[in-house]
Design a protein around this motif. Structure first.
Motif: not given
Length: 316
Positions: A187, A189-192, A197, A215, A218, A220, A222, A257, A261
């Motif tokens: 993923c 995404r930084t927070n993941c 995936c 993912c 999250c 979502d 991509y 998650c 942010y």
């Protein structure tokens, strides 16, 4: 006494055996010697290359011989591997097809698993024979353009079969190994935190949308990062696979998650007037559960227990 120096024992006389050689004379002499040898070889039926190799001027080095031998052996191994491998193995090892797993031929040979695909894929019979490495007697009658269309149809047919196969137990296990090896990417995404995936399609109809990555952390979608996978049809994986996969292997499902942010300027959180005007529904995303509970209690205490009309107050 004669003024002559005695020749050392075991050493030839320099005057008699021409012990001292002139390098310039030797350099001039060598081309003439090669020409005489090559003319003699032609008259006797030999080849100039062999005569030159005997003289040591055109002889390959040992390292060059080893490299040529290893290159020839590697090419022989590659050609033998290509001949021994099936069409399915060849297709799955192509660059950009890392998301595909190898479908068992037993699954493809079962007509029940292919029901309804003949009407969606052109040149269905030719494409199926190509996938199963079956030589069709009518292949010689096809033109070059038709052969290209059969190859394209075979890729489409295999993709639609693949979308059905990965929903079976054998297909799930095959995709599980690829998921553990992170063949589907991570993923972005930084927070993941680099969560692996799964491939997914936004439509089950071919040629509608490209494949995406889902993912589980999250929830979502991509775009794929590989440029070779950007044009891959999403119908080859379907809309069901990642969710059924996580239900089957529930121990692989990560916790959701909760980190969001928060944009700040000089350490202060930015106030969004559009969110406040909409009732604050989106603004609560950055609040904890305790803050939400306190806000609800404050609104409950401030809410009047009787309705207020414009200009008058009426008790019910």
């Amino acid at each position: 006494m004669a003024d002559t120096a005695a020749t050392p024992p075991g050493r030839a006389d320099p005057k008699q055996d021409n012990f001292f050689h002139d390098p310039a004379a030797e350099a001039k002499k060598r081309p003439e010697e090669i020409e005489s040898r090559t003319s003699a070889a032609k008259s006797t039926g030999g080849t100039p290359r062999r005569e030159a190799e005997k003289l040591g001027y055109d002889k390959p080095k040992i390292g060059e011989e080893e490299e040529s031998d290893t290159d020839s052996e590697a090419s022989d191994v590659n050609t033998s591997d290509d001949e021994d491998s099936s069409w399915i193995t060849w297709f799955c090892t192509l660059k950009g097809n890392e998301f595909f797993c190898e479908v068992d031929e037993d699954y493809i040979q079962d007509d029940f698993n292919l029901s309804g695909l003949a009407s969606q894929v052109p040149y269905y019979d030719y494409a199926l024979d190509l996938i199963l490495d079956v030589e069709s007697p009518n292949d010689d009658m096809l033109t070059e353009e038709q052969h290209e269309m059969v190859e394209s149809a075979a890729e489409m047919l295999y993709g639609l079969i693949h979308a059905r196969y990965i929903l079976t137990s054998r297909g799930m296990n095959a995709m599980l190994e690829k998921y553990k090896n992170v063949h589907f990417g991570r993923c972005p995404r930084t927070n993941c935190g680099g969560q692996p995936c799964l491939p997914v399609g936004t439509s089950d109809i071919p040629r509608t949308s490209t494949a995406k990555t889902y993912c589980p952390k999250c929830s979502d979608l991509y775009y794929t990062r590989n440029k070779y996978q950007s044009n891959m049809d999403g119908a080859y994986f379907g809309t069901t696979f990642p969710h059924l996969f996580l239900m089957t292997f529930s121990y692989l499902k990560p916790p959701k998650c909760t980190q969001v942010y928060t944009p700040r300027i000089f350490g202060f959180r930015i106030h969004d007037p559009t969110v406040a005007a909409s009732g604050g529904t989106s603004a609560t995303l950055n609040l904890t559960a305790r803050e939400l509970q306190e806000r609800e209690q404050q609104q409950r205490y401030l809410r009047p227990s009787f309705p207020i009309e414009a200009g008058n107050v009426s008790l019910e």
